[in-house]
Design an enzyme around this catalytic site. Structure first.
Site, PDB file in Angstrom:
ATOM      1  N   CYS A  53      -0.943  -0.610  -2.414  1.00 42.76           N
ATOM      2  CA  CYS A  53      -0.162   0.488  -3.109  1.00 42.76           C
ATOM      3  C   CYS A  53      -0.688   0.624  -4.515  1.00 42.76           C
ATOM      4  CB  CYS A  53       1.276   0.183  -3.093  1.00 42.76           C
ATOM      5  SG  CYS A  53       2.453   1.731  -3.944  1.00 42.76           S
ATOM      6  N   CYS A  57       4.526  -1.712  -9.618  1.00 48.12           N
ATOM      7  CA  CYS A  57       5.810  -2.064  -9.737  1.00 48.12           C
ATOM      8  C   CYS A  57       5.603  -3.743  -9.772  1.00 48.12           C
ATOM      9  CB  CYS A  57       6.618  -1.841  -8.557  1.00 48.12           C
ATOM     10  SG  CYS A  57       6.580  -0.133  -8.167  1.00 48.12           S
ATOM     11  N   CYS A  60       6.503  -6.438  -6.782  1.00 45.49           N
ATOM     12  CA  CYS A  60       6.177  -5.914  -5.503  1.00 45.49           C
ATOM     13  C   CYS A  60       4.943  -6.702  -5.014  1.00 45.49           C
ATOM     14  CB  CYS A  60       6.107  -4.524  -5.394  1.00 45.49           C
ATOM     15  SG  CYS A  60       5.943  -3.734  -3.712  1.00 45.49           S
ATOM     16  N   CYS A  97      14.991   2.129   9.366  1.00 50.73           N
ATOM     17  CA  CYS A  97      14.632   2.521   8.009  1.00 50.73           C
ATOM     18  C   CYS A  97      13.020   2.027   7.889  1.00 50.73           C
ATOM     19  CB  CYS A  97      15.247   1.931   6.951  1.00 50.73           C
ATOM     20  SG  CYS A  97      14.867   2.340   5.315  1.00 50.73           S
ATOM     21  N   CYS A 128      16.082   6.591   8.479  1.00 52.61           N
ATOM     22  CA  CYS A 128      15.955   6.461   6.979  1.00 52.61           C
ATOM     23  C   CYS A 128      14.469   6.241   6.655  1.00 52.61           C
ATOM     24  CB  CYS A 128      16.722   5.407   6.621  1.00 52.61           C
ATOM     25  SG  CYS A 128      16.511   5.037   4.670  1.00 52.61           S
ATOM     26  N   CYS A 188      19.814   7.153  -0.248  1.00 52.23           N
ATOM     27  CA  CYS A 188      19.962   5.923  -0.507  1.00 52.23           C
ATOM     28  C   CYS A 188      19.393   5.373  -1.767  1.00 52.23           C
ATOM     29  CB  CYS A 188      19.269   5.200   0.752  1.00 52.23           C
ATOM     30  SG  CYS A 188      19.177   3.337   0.677  1.00 52.23           S
ATOM     31  N   ARG A 260      24.755  -1.735  -0.160  1.00 45.23           N
ATOM     32  CA  ARG A 260      24.122  -2.909   0.790  1.00 45.23           C
ATOM     33  C   ARG A 260      23.556  -4.081   0.141  1.00 45.23           C
ATOM     34  NH1 ARG A 260      20.046   0.501   3.479  1.00 45.23           N
ATOM     35  NH2 ARG A 260      21.748   0.808   4.760  1.00 45.23           N
TER      36      ARG A 260
HETATM   37  N1  SAM Z   1       6.746   2.461  -1.874  1.00 41.81           N
HETATM   38  C1  SAM Z   1       8.210   3.068  -1.715  1.00 41.81           C
HETATM   39  C2  SAM Z   1       8.783   3.046  -3.309  1.00 41.81           C
HETATM   40  O1  SAM Z   1       8.457   2.236  -3.983  1.00 41.81           O
HETATM   41  O2  SAM Z   1       9.819   4.014  -3.334  1.00 41.81           O
HETATM   42  C3  SAM Z   1       9.216   2.473  -0.802  1.00 41.81           C
HETATM   43  C4  SAM Z   1       9.004   0.946  -0.707  1.00 41.81           C
HETATM   44  S1  SAM Z   1       9.880  -0.171  -1.957  1.00 41.81           S
HETATM   45  C5  SAM Z   1       9.129  -1.459  -1.249  1.00 41.81           C
HETATM   46  C6  SAM Z   1      11.507   0.031  -1.911  1.00 41.81           C
HETATM   47  C7  SAM Z   1      12.311  -0.706  -2.666  1.00 41.81           C
HETATM   48  O3  SAM Z   1      12.182  -2.219  -2.181  1.00 41.81           O
HETATM   49  C8  SAM Z   1      11.729  -0.906  -4.212  1.00 41.81           C
HETATM   50  O4  SAM Z   1      12.249   0.207  -4.917  1.00 41.81           O
HETATM   51  C9  SAM Z   1      12.580  -2.046  -4.644  1.00 41.81           C
HETATM   52  O5  SAM Z   1      13.695  -1.846  -4.943  1.00 41.81           O
HETATM   53  C10 SAM Z   1      12.534  -2.813  -3.490  1.00 41.81           C
HETATM   54  N2  SAM Z   1      11.869  -4.200  -3.501  1.00 41.81           N
HETATM   55  C11 SAM Z   1      10.581  -4.166  -3.524  1.00 41.81           C
HETATM   56  N3  SAM Z   1       9.957  -5.430  -3.468  1.00 41.81           N
HETATM   57  C12 SAM Z   1      11.028  -6.251  -3.771  1.00 41.81           C
HETATM   58  C13 SAM Z   1      11.269  -7.492  -4.476  1.00 41.81           C
HETATM   59  N4  SAM Z   1      10.115  -8.477  -4.193  1.00 41.81           N
HETATM   60  N5  SAM Z   1      12.679  -8.053  -4.305  1.00 41.81           N
HETATM   61  C14 SAM Z   1      13.570  -7.394  -4.247  1.00 41.81           C
HETATM   62  N6  SAM Z   1      13.473  -6.003  -4.057  1.00 41.81           N
HETATM   63  C15 SAM Z   1      12.066  -5.457  -3.734  1.00 41.81           C
HETATM   64  C1  DTB Z   2      15.854  -1.603  -0.625  1.00 43.37           C
HETATM   65  O1  DTB Z   2      16.352  -1.224  -1.400  1.00 43.37           O
HETATM   66  N1  DTB Z   2      15.245  -2.650   0.021  1.00 43.37           N
HETATM   67  C2  DTB Z   2      14.549  -2.729   1.024  1.00 43.37           C
HETATM   68  C3  DTB Z   2      14.517  -1.047   1.240  1.00 43.37           C
HETATM   69  N2  DTB Z   2      15.388  -0.498   0.124  1.00 43.37           N
HETATM   70  C4  DTB Z   2      13.283  -0.403   1.467  1.00 43.37           C
HETATM   71  C5  DTB Z   2      13.449  -3.221   0.770  1.00 43.37           C
HETATM   72  C6  DTB Z   2      13.453  -4.749   0.454  1.00 43.37           C
HETATM   73  C7  DTB Z   2      11.865  -5.099   0.120  1.00 43.37           C
HETATM   74  C8  DTB Z   2      11.833  -6.556  -0.335  1.00 43.37           C
HETATM   75  C9  DTB Z   2      10.535  -7.202  -0.498  1.00 43.37           C
HETATM   76  C10 DTB Z   2       9.589  -7.182   0.824  1.00 43.37           C
HETATM   77  O2  DTB Z   2       9.719  -7.357   1.897  1.00 43.37           O
HETATM   78  O3  DTB Z   2       8.381  -6.672   0.481  1.00 43.37           O
HETATM   79 FE1  SF4 Z   3       4.205   0.709  -4.163  1.00 39.36          FE
HETATM   80 FE2  SF4 Z   3       5.545  -1.509  -4.065  1.00 39.36          FE
HETATM   81 FE3  SF4 Z   3       6.118   0.216  -6.002  1.00 39.36          FE
HETATM   82 FE4  SF4 Z   3       6.728   0.823  -3.392  1.00 39.36          FE
HETATM   83  S1  SF4 Z   3       7.669  -0.736  -4.826  1.00 39.36           S
HETATM   84  S2  SF4 Z   3       5.700   2.050  -4.993  1.00 39.36           S
HETATM   85  S3  SF4 Z   3       5.361  -0.050  -2.258  1.00 39.36           S
HETATM   86  S4  SF4 Z   3       4.232  -1.222  -5.452  1.00 39.36           S
END
Ligand code: SAM
Ligand code: DTB
Ligand code: SF4
Length: 331
Positions: A53, A57, A60, A97, A128, A188, A260
């Site tokens: 990606c 973030c 992530c 989702c 979703c 959401c 959630r």
């Molecule tokens: N790429 C898309 C975006 O960021 O909008 C969708 C997927 S992203 C992984 C969805 C959400 O997962 C993020 O906004 C964040 O709140 C949550 N998330 C991602 N990595 C995480 C982590 N290591 N621990 C907790 N929440 C996480």
């Molecule tokens: C959200 O708020 N939490 C979910 C879903 N929306 C997409 C994602 C959590 C991701 C946790 C880290 C991972 O598994 O990569």
């Molecule tokens: Fe990309 Fe992860 Fe950020 Fe979603 S949360 S935009 S997958 S870096």
């Protein structure tokens, strides 16, 4: 009970600062006025495109900027998604989702995601997606294909936001939520705690969510899952009580939203999870995996639900299932 969108930060702070048991008691009271007690909405997550990606973030595993050792995967086949959705429905999920590691979907991705939405919807599951930023036309087309919910989190307070993400702004996020709302899709949106933020940032996040023109129907409260290689890998662990308090305040100020218990559940004991349900959480992700990190599997959740006397909300029947039922009644 009236739903308010004019909460002040001071009011939210006052709720947050109550003695813990008063806060949880209040949250459970409000929960029971608005939802069926002991009922939990269960969603299953699937990553349809993993890793590489371009966004930064800092929490992530999927950002290409950090060395998280994640194995990237191209878009997975629609047939595979359908098979996973069927399995999720059989295991008791009511919502499926689908998440992609994109800054935003490209035009070339649209036919792929639209077909997927139509197919998953036809299984009688709520749909979703979380695909990053959406423009108005993309939101429109997803809605027409049958997408029920769009997940796009604010993540943290406006003030703390730039410590976590610099490649898109807080206002970009609000714009996507606005595009989703305008086409009548359900929203959401929630955030993450444990990013190294302060109490004021958790209050700020709650304030932003509860003062949106319409509250998100679903509010995920994630606890950071620390990922090796990311800038937040070694951040001090937040006390679980702060997570529970965030859930409880969310329940009180957004009384009709599903709250959630999201990422981070793996780190909670059964009794901590019970406390989160007591605080008003009434939705969770089930399945062995979230997007890239492990999660409590269905087996573990069945045991937990039985132990606590919780019932998963039923998936909605498909049109075919409804007509079979109608025939059985008239026969
Ligand atoms: N790429 C898309 C975006 O960021 O909008 C969708 C997927 S992203 C992984 C969805 C959400 O997962 C993020 O906004 C964040 O709140 C949550 N998330 C991602 N990595 C995480 C982590 N290591 N621990 C907790 N929440 C996480
Ligand atoms: C959200 O708020 N939490 C979910 C879903 N929306 C997409 C994602 C959590 C991701 C946790 C880290 C991972 O598994 O990569
Ligand atoms: Fe990309 Fe992860 Fe950020 Fe979603 S949360 S935009 S997958 S870096």
């Amino acid at each position: 009970m009236t739903v308010r969108n004019d909460w002040s930060r001071e009011e939210i702070q006052k709720l947050y600062d109550q003695p813990f048991l008063d806060l949880v008691f209040d949250a459970q009271r409000i929960h029971r006025q608005n939802f069926q007690a002991n009922s939990i909405q269960v969603s299953t997550l699937l990553s349809i495109k993993t890793g590489r990606c371009p966004e930064d973030c800092k929490y992530c595993s999927q950002s290409s900027r950090y060395d998280s050792k994640l194995e990237a995967e191209k878009r997975i086949a629609v047939e595979k998604v359908i098979a996973e959705a069927k399995a999720a429905k059989e295991a008791g999920s009511s919502r499926f989702c689908m998440g992609a590691a994109w800054r935003n979907p490209h035009e070339r991705d649209m036919p792929y995601v639209l077909e997927m939405v139509q197919e998953v919807k036809s299984l009688g599951l709520e749909t979703c997606m979380t695909l990053g930023m959406l423009d108005q036309s993309q939101a429109e087309r997803l809605k027409t294909a049958g997408l029920d919910y769009y997940n796009h989190n604010l993540d943290t307070s406006r003030e703390y936001y730039s410590n976590i993400i610099t490649t898109r702004t807080f206002d970009d996020r609000l714009d996507t939520l606005d595009h989703v709302r305008r086409v009548g899709m359900k929203v959401c949106s929630g955030g993450i705690v444990g990013l190294g933020e302060g109490k004021q940032d958790r209050i700020g996040l709650l304030h932003e969510l509860a003062t949106l023109p319409i509250h998100p129907e679903s509010v995920p409260i994630n606890m950071l899952v620390p990922i090796e290689g990311t800038p937040l890998a070694n951040v001090d662990k937040l006390d679980t009580t702060e997570w529970i308090k965030t859930i409880a305040v969310a329940r009180i100020i957004m009384p009709k939203s599903y709250i959630r218990l999201s990422a981070g559940r793996e780190a909670l004991s059964d009794s901590d999870q019970a406390l989160a349900f007591m605080a008003g959480a009434n939705s969770l992700f089930s399945g062995e995996k979230l997007l890239t990190t492990p999660n409590a599997g269905e087996g573990k959740d069945k045991v937990l639900f039985a132990k606590l006397g919780l019932t998963p909300e039923k998936p909605k029947p498909t049109v075919t299932e409804l007509s079979v039922d109608a025939m059985a009644i008239s026969a």
